[in-house]
Scaffold this motif. Structure first.
Motif, PDB file in Angstrom:
ATOM      1  N   UNK A 161       0.816  -1.227  -0.150  1.00 18.91           N
ATOM      2  CA  UNK A 161      -0.063  -0.102   0.044  1.00 18.91           C
ATOM      3  C   UNK A 161       0.950   1.294  -0.101  1.00 18.91           C
ATOM      4  N   UNK A 162       0.715   2.046  -1.055  1.00 18.44           N
ATOM      5  CA  UNK A 162       1.405   3.298  -1.061  1.00 18.44           C
ATOM      6  C   UNK A 162       0.751   4.595  -0.350  1.00 18.44           C
ATOM      7  N   UNK A 163       1.266   4.738   0.721  1.00 18.44           N
ATOM      8  CA  UNK A 163       0.624   5.904   1.504  1.00 18.44           C
ATOM      9  C   UNK A 163       1.540   7.109   0.998  1.00 18.44           C
ATOM     10  N   UNK A 164       0.505   8.570   0.737  1.00 15.55           N
ATOM     11  CA  UNK A 164       1.242   9.672   0.850  1.00 15.55           C
ATOM     12  C   UNK A 164       1.675  10.411   1.999  1.00 15.55           C
ATOM     13  N   UNK A 165       2.711  10.957   1.756  1.00 11.80           N
ATOM     14  CA  UNK A 165       3.367  11.866   2.917  1.00 11.80           C
ATOM     15  C   UNK A 165       2.376  12.962   3.221  1.00 11.80           C
ATOM     16  N   UNK A 166       2.423  13.169   4.428  1.00 19.00           N
ATOM     17  CA  UNK A 166       1.322  14.217   5.052  1.00 19.00           C
ATOM     18  C   UNK A 166       2.415  15.403   5.653  1.00 19.00           C
ATOM     19  N   UNK A 167       3.244  16.194   5.059  1.00 21.17           N
ATOM     20  CA  UNK A 167       3.926  17.037   5.434  1.00 21.17           C
ATOM     21  C   UNK A 167       3.259  18.378   5.330  1.00 21.17           C
TER      22      UNK A 167
END
Length: 133
Positions: A40-46
């Motif tokens: 599962x690819x999780x997007x960064x939450x920066x």
């Protein structure tokens, strides 16, 4: 009593048959489960922070004083300011200070470029739908 060689052959055959068929004699109590690996690819939450407020510098005055205008400068300076203090700097020192300010400016601009690069890297990308046929 059995001959030692015959005994060795017989015991070896018994051990071999137990070893080969040992797993087949017992049934496992529950079936073996299949392990499924899922990526599962999780997007960064920066979060992108606000930029700091710009630098506001206070004005600085430099006076060029020589032996010829020293006395006149002291009297004029005391009229405007209450006290006369000398902070001297050589011409080479002034050049070095100017070069140092330019070096600081270069460094700050490079840091700013790095910050912009990383902000763009973590910024959410707008996904465009594939063209329909």
């Amino acid at each position: 009593m059995m001959e030692p060689q015959k005994f060795l052959k017989t015991s070896s055959l018994i051990l071999l048959s137990l070893t080969i068929s040992g797993c087949a004699l017992f049934k496992s109590p529950k079936p073996i489960e299949t392990i499924v690996t899922k990526t599962v690819i999780q997007k960064q939450n920066v979060p992108i922070m606000n930029r700091p407020k710009p630098v506001v510098l206070n004005p600085v005055e430099f006076f060029v004083v020589t032996e010829k205008n020293l006395e006149e400068f002291i009297t004029d300076f005391k009229k405007v300011n209450t006290e006369f203090v000398i902070a001297a700097m050589s011409i080479k020192g002034y050049e070095n200070m100017s070069l140092n300010v330019a070096e600081l400016r270069r460094y700050i601009n490079q840091q700013k470029s790095l910050i912009v690069y990383y902000e763009e890297a973590v910024k959410p990308k707008e996904e465009t739908p594939p063209p329909q046929k």
